[in-house]
Design a protein around this motif. Structure first.
Motif, short mmCIF file in Angstrom:
data_model
loop_
_atom_site.label_atom_id
_atom_site.label_comp_id
_atom_site.label_asym_id
_atom_site.label_seq_id
_atom_site.Cartn_x
_atom_site.Cartn_y
_atom_site.Cartn_z
N GLU A 114 0.85 -1.20 0.00
CA GLU A 114 0.00 0.00 0.00
C GLU A 114 0.87 1.23 0.00
N ALA A 115 0.62 2.12 -0.94
CA ALA A 115 1.42 3.33 -1.08
C ALA A 115 1.12 4.29 0.06
N ASN A 116 2.17 4.82 0.66
CA ASN A 116 2.05 5.79 1.74
C ASN A 116 2.86 7.02 1.35
N THR A 117 2.15 8.09 1.01
CA THR A 117 2.81 9.31 0.54
C THR A 117 2.84 10.41 1.59
N SER A 118 2.43 10.11 2.82
CA SER A 118 2.35 11.16 3.84
C SER A 118 3.73 11.76 4.14
N ARG A 154 7.43 16.39 3.46
CA ARG A 154 8.72 16.94 3.05
C ARG A 154 8.54 18.01 1.98
N ARG A 155 7.63 17.78 1.04
CA ARG A 155 7.40 18.79 0.01
C ARG A 155 6.82 20.07 0.61
N TYR A 156 5.92 19.92 1.57
CA TYR A 156 5.35 21.12 2.20
C TYR A 156 6.39 21.86 3.03
N SER A 182 9.65 26.78 3.66
CA SER A 182 10.99 27.26 4.00
C SER A 182 11.60 28.12 2.92
N MET A 183 10.94 28.24 1.76
CA MET A 183 11.52 29.00 0.65
C MET A 183 10.73 30.26 0.33
N ILE A 194 14.41 22.05 -5.51
CA ILE A 194 13.76 22.22 -6.81
C ILE A 194 12.27 21.96 -6.63
N LEU A 195 11.45 22.94 -6.99
CA LEU A 195 10.01 22.85 -6.83
C LEU A 195 9.33 22.70 -8.18
N THR A 196 8.06 22.33 -8.13
CA THR A 196 7.21 22.29 -9.31
C THR A 196 6.44 23.61 -9.40
#
Length: 572
Positions: A293-297, A302-304, A309-310, A388-390
Motif C-alpha cells: 500500500e502506497a504511503n505518501t504522507s 517533506r514537500r510542504y 521554508s523557501m 527544486i520545486l514544481t
C-alpha cells in the motif's frame, strides 16, 4: 587507531579509464533475451510498418530509452527489411504521351521523395531530457517526419512532430496477479480501479474480466488516453466519476508495476487507497508480498516543508526540462509573471538533463522551479544544493502566510494552473479598467505613496530555517518603487539608457540598464572567484582612463579530454 596509508588515496579517475569506463546500465531480466516472434510482438514491428506506409513518412526517428538500446539495431534491421519487402510492380509501366509528360513535369517537386524510395531510419539515444518525453529537438536535427517512441512514456502532447508510441508490452502472469488482488481486497463489492504502467496496460482489461468472473462486482479497467488533465492522468474513469469527480474518493486503485512518484502524489488525495503490485517479485507467502500500500504522507510533508521554508528566497531559477511539451512556453511565462508579481527576480536556464553539478554552478540562485512534463517536474533529491520545486509548489511558496493553505492535494497538471490563473485575473482586469475610467491626474502619485506606506508597514520576514531577519526577500518591489520615485527627470526625458553597471546609492541593489540584478549583487558581494582574469584590474574608456589594463592573451589548451595539447607538450 587509524591505519597509515602506504600510498596516496585515489582522488580522480585513472588515466587509462578516462575514455573506457562507463556507467553500468541495468537491463530488466525480461529484456535480456527475446525470441524472434517475441521480439516482433513486443516492438510491434508490423504495426509500425503499417503506420509508416499509411502516413508515407520518409524520415523516421526511433527513440529508445537507455535500457533498450541493445535492441535498437535489431529493430532498425527488421523495419528496414520490412519496407524493402514491399511487392514491386510486375507489369512494365506504359510510356506517357507528350502532353502527359508535360503535366507530370509541372507537378514535379525536387523536395519530395518518390513513394518507391524506402523510409530512412535514425536511432535516437541519449535524449536531451527525460526518456519519457519525445525528443523533438534531436528528431528535427535529422529532418524527421515522425518519431517512433519505445518504452514507457508520459504521453504529453507534442508541439511539432507526429508520434507513434510503442509501449513494448511486458509479460504478466495472470494467475499470480489474481492471487495478489484477492489477497489485497477480500470484500468482493469494493470499488477498485485497475491501472497499470504503460508496458502492462494491455493486461488491465483481461485481468478485470477474470476478476469479474470470480465474483467482484465493482471493477473498472482504466484504459490509456492522451489526457494528463484527467483525474487519473492519461487514464479513463468510471462513468459516475466523470459525472461527479468527487466520487473518485470512494474508489481504490490497484496499480500494476511501480508508478512514477508524481502519479502517487496526484492520486494521494483523490482516491481511497493505492495498492501497488510488483509482477517481478516472487510469491512466497499469503498475503502476497507483491502488493504494497502506497504511503505518501512522509513525502507530502517533506514537500510542504520545502514550500514553507523557501518563501524568503529572493532569486529564483527557472529550469527548462523540456522543449517538446505543447504548452510549456505558456507555463514559463506564467511562472515568470508570478515571481515578478511577488517582487522577486527570476532567471531562465536551459541545461538539458538536470543534475546536481549543473545547477550548483549558480550559487546566487536561492531556489529552482522546473518546467517539464507532468512526470519529470517532480525532482525529489537531497543531492541538489538548492531545492527544486514544481510550478504548483511555487504557487504556494509565493503566496502570503495568511493565504497559504495546505490541504494535502498535489497537482502536476500545467493546464490546471493556467486555467486557475485565467479565472483569477479576469475579474481583476475588469476592476482595473473601471478604476482607470475614474482615475484622476494625481492617482499615479497616490498609488506610489500607497505602495510606499504598504512597504513600510509590511511585517518583517524571517527565514524559518535559521530564524534570521531577511531584508532583501523582495528586491524587485523595492527597486521598482525607488526607480519610479527617484529617477532623474533629465534621464527620463532624454530616453538615454546606460550600457554599463550603474552606481548604486546606499541600500539600493545593483542595476543593469535600469533593471535590478540580484545576480550582479551576489557577484560583487559574495563570490570569491569571478572567472578568468578576475585578478586584474580593468578600467574602461567610459571611466576616462586612457590605458586599459588586463591580462595577457595566451594560447589555451586544445584537443580532447583524453589528452590536451598545450603548446608543444601534451597534458592529460
Amino acid at each position: 587507531m587509524a591505519e597509515s596509508l602506504t600510498s596516496a588515496p585515489v582522488l580522480s579517475t585513472p588515466d587509462h579509464h578516462i575514455l573506457t569506463e562507463t556507467e553500468t546500465i541495468h537491463i530488466p531480466s525480461s529484456l535480456s533475451f527475446l525470441s524472434e516472434d517475441d521480439f516482433r510482438v513486443r516492438y510491434e514491428i508490423d504495426r509500425t510498418l503499417s503506420e509508416i506506409r499509411q502516413h508515407r513518412w520518409r524520415r523516421v526517428a526511433l527513440q529508445f530509452p537507455d535500457h533498450m538500446l541493445s535492441h535498437s539495431a535489431r529493430v532498425f534491421q527488421l523495419l528496414s527489411r520490412g519496407l524493402s519487402a514491399t511487392p514491386a510492380l510486375t507489369q512494365k509501366p506504359a510510356v506517357p504521351q507528350a502532353h502527359e509528360l508535360d503535366e507530370q513535369i509541372k507537378r514535379l517537386d525536387i523536395n519530395n521523395e518518390t513513394e518507391s524510395q524506402p523510409a530512412k531510419f535514425t536511432i535516437l539515444a541519449d535524449t536531451s531530457y527525460g526518456s519519457c518525453c519525445i525528443d523533438e529537438i534531436a528528431a528535427e536535427h535529422v529532418n524527421a517526419d515522425a518519431v517512433v517512441h519505445y518504452g514507457r512514456a508520459c504521453l504529453s502532447p507534442t508541439a511539432r512532430l507526429p508520434v507513434l508510441h510503442v509501449y513494448t508490452s511486458m509479460p504478466l502472469g495472470h494467475d499470480a496477479a489474481i492471487q495478489a488482488f484477492t489477497s489485497a481486497y477480500h470484500d468482493r463489492t469494493t470499488c477498485v480501479i485497475i491501472t497499470g504502467d504503460i508496458p502492462y496496460a494491455e493486461h488491465v482489461q483481461p485481468l478485470a474480466t477474470s476478476l469479474a468472473n470470480t465474483g467482484y462486482t465493482n471493477i473498472f479497467a482504466a484504459q490509456i488516453i492522451h489526457n494528463h488533465s484527467s483525474a487519473i492522468p492519461n487514464r479513463t474513469l468510471p462513468g459516475e466519476v466523470e459525472a461527479d469527480p468527487e466520487k473518485l474518493s470512494n474508489w481504490h486503485v490497484f496499480h500494476i508495476a511501480e508508478p512514477p512518484t508524481a502519479l502517487l502524489l496526484t492520486l494521494s488525495s483523490r482516491v481511497a487507497s493505492i495498492r501497488i503490485y510488483d509482477p517481478e517479485s516472487p510469491i512466497t507467502s499469503v498475503p502476497s508480498p507483491q502488493v504494497t500500500e502506497a504511503n505518501t504522507s512522509i513525502l507530502l510533508r517533506r514537500r510542504y516543508a520545502l514550500v514553507t521554508s523557501m518563501n524568503t528566497v529572493s532569486t529564483w531559477g527557472i529550469l527548462i526540462n523540456t522543449l517538446s511539451v505543447k504548452n510549456y512556453l505558456h507555463v514559463v511565462e506564467h511562472v515568470k509573471q508570478q515571481i515578478a508579481a511577488a517582487g522577486k527576480k527570476s532567471y531562465l536556464f536551459v541545461v538539458g538533463k538536470i543534475n546536481a553539478a549543473k545547477v550548483a554552478n549558480f550559487s546566487e540562485i536561492g531556489g529552482w522551479v522546473v518546467i517539464g512534463c507532468w512526470e519529470s517536474s517532480l525532482i525529489d533529491s537531497k543531492e541538489f544544493y538548492r531545492p527544486i520545486l514544481t510550478p504548483f509548489e511555487l504557487e504556494l511558496t509565493l503566496a502570503s502566510d495568511d493565504r497559504r493553505v495546505w490541504t494535502g492535494t498535489w497537482s502536476s497538471d500545467f493546464q490546471e494552473l493556467l486555467n486557475r490563473a485565467a479565472m483569477t485575473t479576469a475579474p481583476a482586469d475588469s476592476a482595473i479598467h473601471e478604476d482607470n475610467d475614474n482615475e484622476e491626474p494625481n492617482s499615479k502619485n497616490d498609488e506610489l505613496a500607497l505602495d510606499s506606506s504598504d512597504e513600510e508597514s509590511a511585517p518583517p520576514e524571517f527565514d524559518l530555517r535559521t530564524g534570521r531577519y531577511v531584508s532583501q526577500s523582495r528586491p524587485m518591489r523595492h527597486h521598482n518603487h525607488t526607480s519610479q520615485t527617484q529617477r532623474p527627470e533629465s534621464t527620463a526625458a532624454s530616453g538615454v539608457v546606460s550600457n554599463a553597471l550603474t552606481r548604486r546609492a546606499n541600500g539600493d541593489i545593483i542595476a543593469v540598464n535600469g533593471i535590478a540584478s540580484p545576480a550582479a549583487e551576489y557577484l560583487k558581494e559574495k563570490r570569491t572567484w569571478k572567472g578568468l582574469g578576475s585578478d586584474f584590474e580593468i578600467r574602461y574608456e567610459e571611466d576616462g582612463a586612457e590605458d586599459i589594463e588586463g591580462g595577457l592573451i595566451e594560447e589555451g589548451r586544445t584537443g580532447v579530454a583524453g589528452g590536451y595539447i598545450v603548446g608543444d607538450s601534451v597534458k592529460t
